[in-house]
Scaffold this active site. Structure first.
Site, mmCIF file in Angstrom:
data_model
loop_
_atom_site.group_PDB
_atom_site.id
_atom_site.type_symbol
_atom_site.label_atom_id
_atom_site.label_comp_id
_atom_site.label_asym_id
_atom_site.label_seq_id
_atom_site.Cartn_x
_atom_site.Cartn_y
_atom_site.Cartn_z
ATOM 1 C CG ASP A 38 -2.117 0.947 0.971
ATOM 2 O OD1 ASP A 38 -1.895 2.086 0.524
ATOM 3 O OD2 ASP A 38 -3.268 0.532 1.221
ATOM 4 C CB SER A 82 -6.158 2.432 -0.501
ATOM 5 O OG SER A 82 -5.031 3.114 -0.027
ATOM 6 C CB THR A 158 -5.762 -3.047 0.472
ATOM 7 O OG1 THR A 158 -5.269 -1.736 0.170
ATOM 8 C CG2 THR A 158 -5.112 -4.074 -0.435
ATOM 9 C CD GLU A 301 -3.121 -3.414 2.418
ATOM 10 O OE1 GLU A 301 -3.164 -2.265 1.988
ATOM 11 O OE2 GLU A 301 -3.877 -3.832 3.315
ATOM 12 C CG HIS A 348 -1.886 5.106 -3.533
ATOM 13 N ND1 HIS A 348 -1.016 5.582 -2.587
ATOM 14 C CD2 HIS A 348 -2.801 4.366 -2.849
ATOM 15 C CE1 HIS A 348 -1.404 5.169 -1.390
ATOM 16 N NE2 HIS A 348 -2.483 4.417 -1.518
HETATM 17 ZN ZN ZN Z 1 -3.259 2.881 -0.497
#
Ligand code: ZN
Length: 466
Positions: A38, A82, A158, A301, A348
């Protein structure tokens, strides 16, 4: 050139040798592991490499030979949050900021607070957009085992993008309910439920109690008890996790928030002593999911890279990036790459950058040096400046910066300088630049060049024959 029979690794080799070949044949991958760092933009990848392995070293994710550059804008924003970015990977659909795995016309409507001050009131009307299928759901429908694991709250954007559909990411209590088979609010597209779930935020799954669970649910439901009744093993600690050997499971390793940052977990802060590493969570997830003869889809994640970057706290961000990379290493040591596709990417960027012309070997968390003298290179104000800085952010440094010569810029709690002050701690924004994608395994031939994030969905879907 025609190729009528192309399978496995040969297909990837053939495709890379000939640009005119179509995308790989469908259904080449039995398993897919989708790793999402992330906020892990290109600068964070480079800085983590230098931090851990030096300028000439290599992260484990960088051992994956095929790379692509990914565009991340959302349906309504130049710079995504996100929710729509991960949802674009998972569904192939561009949606508005804050929206999770819904159609493009879905409007983001935030939840309201209940009498206890918690955002348990869902304001997503049934008429506000439609659910769109996720890779996890499609894999489940094909009889594969599925999992979603993270270092954030399990209901955070996420992981939620893999197993839920909702008009606003903050509606976390409703997101939790979507994962409970047979319960009110269950997402029926999950069949008999997600096989492996891990993360933090136990409060979103358990009833409110003014003393013991002030951030709990207002509807009196204990989703963990409900999941147990559906055959799930519930784990709360790394000891519990180690004891799970088969069946469906949910592991919630933090009582009221995310897991600790990796550096704090190792140091034993907060609930850190009872929390597993992301690598250990990944190993357990693979061992459980791989028992399914039809294969599996797993999302992993590294969720707190993003949080540390929002706080302009580069050291914690780099340590969490290394922990994420170590989870990739663990996975690579366990899987058969002739039938397992590995994808590693980010949702991102952030505004962190590497600046100055420091000499090789200068600590990435240190101050900029002069190449020849290896002494600090001063800014116009006569003070040294750090190699890592942020375009914007909050924290204690607003107009007058601390003198990096007088503080230890490599300390865990050091906050990097920012260009534009946005106010309070954590206010640093995402960056709108492209991110990187690394991949290996069958079906990954099309993951090259510059791709929109929605295109990744189609490649993974095709690789799994979904
Ligand atoms: Zn994010």
């Amino acid at each position: 050139m025609t190729l009528t029979i192309r399978t496995g690794l040969f297909a990837a080799a053939a495709a890379s040798a000939c640009l005119s070949l179509p995308a790989q044949a469908a259904g080449e991958a039995k398993n897919v592991i989708f790793f999402l760092g992330d906020g892990m933009g290109p600068t964070t990848v480079t800085a983590a490499r230098i931090y851990k392995y030096g300028e000439t070293g290599k992260l484990n994710m960088e051992s994956l030979k095929r790379t692509a550059r990914i565009k991340t804008f959302s349906n309504d924003a130049q710079t995504t949050d996100s929710a729509p970015s991960m949802a674009a990977y998972m569904t192939g659909v561009k949606m508005n900021n804050e929206v999770l795995s819904m159609s493009s016309d879905t409007l983001a409507v935030a939840p309201s607070k209940d009498a206890n001050g918690n955002k348990t009131i869902n304001n997503c009307l049934p008429t506000n957009g439609k659910s769109v299928p996720t890779l996890l759901e499609l894999a489940k429908a094909r009889g594969k085992a599925v999992g979603s694991i993270t270092t954030t709250e399990l209901t955070h954007a996420t992981p939620a993008a893999t197993y839920s559909h909702i008009c606003h990411r903050d509606t976390q209590y409703a997101i939790a309910a979507q994962a409970v088979p047979g319960g009110a609010g269950f997402n029926a597209a999950l069949g008999d439920g997600v096989d492996v779930l891990m993360g933090g935020g136990r409060n979103q799954w358990t009833p409110y109690d003014a003393t013991t669970n002030p951030l709990g649910r207002s509807d009196s439901r204990n989703l963990l008890t409900e999941l147990q009744a559906k055959g799930y093993t519930v784990a709360a600690t790394k000891t519990d996790l180690a004891a799970v050997t088969s069946g469906k499971m949910i592991g919630l390793f933090s009582s009221k928030s995310h897991l600790e940052y990796e550096i704090d977990r190792v140091a034993g802060k907060g609930e850190g002593p009872t929390q597993p590493s992301l690598a250990d969570m990944t190993e357990k997830a693979i061992s459980l999911l791989s028992k399914n003869a039809n294969g599996y889809f797993l999302m992993v994640e590294g969720g707190r890279i993003d949080h540390a970057l929002h706080g302009t706290n580069a050291k914690r961000a780099l340590e969490d990036t290394i922990a994420f990379d170590d989870a990739i290493k663990r996975a690579l040591s366990m899987v058969d790459l002739s039938n397992t596709m590995i994808v590693v990417t980010a949702d991102h960027d952030h505004t962190m950058t590497i600046n100055g012309y420091s000499h090789r070997g200068n600590p990435i968390l240190g101050t900029v040096t002069d190449i020849k003298t290896k002494q600090p290179a001063n800014a116009a104000d006569g003070m040294p400046y750090t190699t890592l800085v942020f375009g914007n952010g909050g924290g204690p440094r607003k107009v007058t910066r601390d003198n990096p010569a007088l503080v230890d810029t490599t300390a865990t709690d050091y906050l990097q300088e920012v260009g534009v002050s946005l106010g309070g701690p954590g206010s640093e924004t995402h960056g709108g630049g492209d991110v990187m994608l690394f991949s290996t395994g069958p079906g990954n031939a099309a993951l090259k060049g510059t791709l929109d994030n929605t295109k990744v969905f189609g490649v993974v879907k095709s690789a799994l024959g979904l």
